[in-house]
Design an enzyme around this catalytic site. Structure first.
Site, PDB file in Angstrom:
ATOM      1  N   GLU A   1       0.823  -1.270  -0.341  1.00 15.76           N
ATOM      2  CA  GLU A   1      -0.336  -0.317  -0.365  1.00 15.76           C
ATOM      3  C   GLU A   1       0.877   1.339   0.295  1.00 15.76           C
ATOM      4  O   GLU A   1       1.159   2.536   1.251  1.00 15.76           O
ATOM      5  CB  GLU A   1      -1.116  -0.119   0.675  1.00 15.76           C
ATOM      6  CG  GLU A   1      -1.854  -1.202   1.342  1.00 15.76           C
ATOM      7  CD  GLU A   1      -2.771  -1.332   2.175  1.00 15.76           C
ATOM      8  OE1 GLU A   1      -2.587  -0.055   3.234  1.00 15.76           O
ATOM      9  OE2 GLU A   1      -3.838  -2.313   1.933  1.00 15.76           O
TER      10      GLU A   1
ATOM     11  N   GLU B   1      -5.126  -8.734   1.218  1.00 12.48           N
ATOM     12  CA  GLU B   1      -6.153  -8.872   2.363  1.00 12.48           C
ATOM     13  C   GLU B   1      -6.657  -8.245   1.914  1.00 12.48           C
ATOM     14  O   GLU B   1      -7.697  -7.633   0.743  1.00 12.48           O
ATOM     15  CB  GLU B   1      -4.751  -7.113   3.175  1.00 12.48           C
ATOM     16  CG  GLU B   1      -4.418  -7.283   3.308  1.00 12.48           C
ATOM     17  CD  GLU B   1      -3.517  -5.773   4.262  1.00 12.48           C
ATOM     18  OE1 GLU B   1      -4.180  -4.829   4.339  1.00 12.48           O
ATOM     19  OE2 GLU B   1      -2.354  -5.056   4.200  1.00 12.48           O
TER      20      GLU B   1
END
Ligand code: IFM
Length: 449
Positions: A160, A357
């Site tokens: 991220e 995720e």
């Protein structure tokens, strides 16, 4: 009726170093930006988190009991190189032991090299807005690979970059807590550059590795389908999603995005000759994190700052989430997950996808040794069905990592948000399998829903 997943589908759980390890000064570990940021801001810290640094054997046993065959974890740069450059063998030895323990239990390790915990010593040199960090990151990647590369096949460079750059350096809610929109864009570019250089370094080391980066996507919804709403959605989408994705695919930053951000005047000067080639190293898979969509609405004046604190975003606002929310206030929209995966499949020309995720925070209570986390079970059931639907419709999704194995340190929210399949009592460190863990174990055992 069972909805089966493809043979060989990779089922796993995911964690990140700073969120679970604790022991932040053990064995020569240096401070990371999360140690200094939390101390400075008076926030809860990553010590002891889940005390995983000392209890990793117990945690691997739990994984093995669950029968989940893949485990995605991150390596802390400041454990392996406390000052960002000098190797600390005791730090590396921890990950060496962890990998061996996983393999002894038949669990395949998936390594993420950077999940937001930059050595503080490198922040002192400017942090991610300093492009020199890209080369240092490649050296670090190679150092870890030298020790684990004989047993680890799946490598993720960065988790991220959106959060590391835009939340860390833009609105300052995350470490290092800097509020400088122009610097946040440069940090975003340098993180992509670091990914490219590390990918090249990993590949130069030989071996049969699979290299990925993990991006977090927020599909954008609007109430009205007209030109103004579509443009509002485009602005958010390009900054949140395509700032990172398009350059990785070798397409550079979209021209509309460069125009949206031109008023900050920092991104284009930060792109040196050759950068776009370096950061666009071919990916073996793309890691996809999905939690929730965003909602966009246009503003009359295209130059008015957005209420959403993403760097440089103007002319649109985000609207509050709707329906039943998670405890973090995130909207639950599994259908957006299906659409996202189908869009990625097409936009990335069939690049294999792995869900790195997905999960939800809810409040849990242990009653007589059990946690009946019905809402989390429903969230997983609906989102797994959404992944299944995307695969049925042609998306090449190779795996799914549930976030997270353990309740853990949820960054600026400290220990208030529980994402785990396993409940952790942060006073006693006792672990209790939640109903969602049993549900997930059953899905994994059947390879289907
Ligand atoms: O806990 C985080 C994780 O570190 C990165 N992705 C989102 C999760 C939930 O907020």
């Amino acid at each position: 009726m069972t909805r089966g997943f493809p043979a060989g589908f990779r089922w796993g759980t995911a964690t990140a170093a700073y969120q679970i390890e604790g022991s932040t000064t053990a064995d020569g570990r240096g401070p990371s930006i999360w140690d200094t940021f939390t101390a400075r801001s008076g926030l809860a810290t990553g010590d002891p988190a889940c005390d995983h640094y000392r209890r990793y054997r117990e945690d691997v046993r739990l994984l093995s009991e669950l029968g989940v065959p893949y485990y995605r974890f991150s390596v802390a740069w400041s454990r392996v190189m406390p000052d960002g450059r000098t190797v600390e063998p005791r730090g590396l030895a921890f990950y060496d032991r962890l990998v061996d323990t996983l393999l002894d239990h038949g669990i395949t390790p998936m390594v993420t090299l950077y999940h937001w915990d930059l050595p503080e010593a490198l922040q002192a040199e400017g942090g991610w807005p300093n492009r020199a960090l890209a080369d240092l990151f490649a050296d670090y990647a190679l150092t870890v690979h030298k020790v684990l590369g004989d047993r680890v096949r799946q490598w993720t460079t960065i988790n991220e970059p959106f959060c590391a750059a835009f939340i860390g350096y833009g609105n300052g809610d995350h470490a290092p807590g800097i509020r400088d929109e122009g610097a946040a864009l440069v940090a975003g570019h340098n993180l992509l550059l670091a990914h490219g250089k590390a990918t090249r370094a990993l590949r130069s080391a030989g071996g049969e590795q699979e290299v990925s980066i993990v991006l977090n996507f927020a599909p954008v919804l609007t109430d009205v389908d007209d030109a103004a709403h579509r443009e509002a959605a485009r602005k958010f989408d390009f900054l949140h999603n395509r700032f990172f994705l398009d350059p990785l695919l070798g397409r550079g930053y979209p021209p509309e995005l460069l125009a949206d951000l031109a008023h900050l005047g920092t991104l284009e000067p930060a792109i040196a000759d050759g950068d776009l080639e370096i950061l666009a190293q071919p990916l073996d898979v793309l890691g996809v994190n999905y939690y929730a969509p965003a909602r966009a609405v246009p503003l009359d004046d295209p130059e008015t700052d957005s209420n959403c604190p993403l760097p440089g975003l103007r002319g649109m606002d985000v609207q509050p989430p709707r329906g039943e929310l998670t405890s973090l206030g995130w909207e639950q929209r599994p259908e957006c997950f299906t659409e996202l995966l189908l869009w990625l499949h097409e936009h990335c020309d069939g690049l294999p996808l792995v869900i790195a995720e997905n999960g939800a925070a809810f409040e849990d209570e242990v009653v007589e040794g059990r946690v009946h986390d019905e809402k989390r079970v429903r969230y997983f059931a609906e989102h797994l069905a959404a992944v299944h639907a995307a695969i049925e419709r042609g998306a090449d999704v190779r795996g799914y990592m549930a976030w997270s194995l353990l309740d853990n340190f949820e960054w600026a929210m400290g220990y208030t948000q529980r994402f785990g399949l396993v409940h952790v009592d942060f006073e006693t460190q006792e672990r209790v399998l939640k109903d969602s863990a049993l549900f997930y174990a059953d899905v994994v055992a059947r390879n289907g829903l």
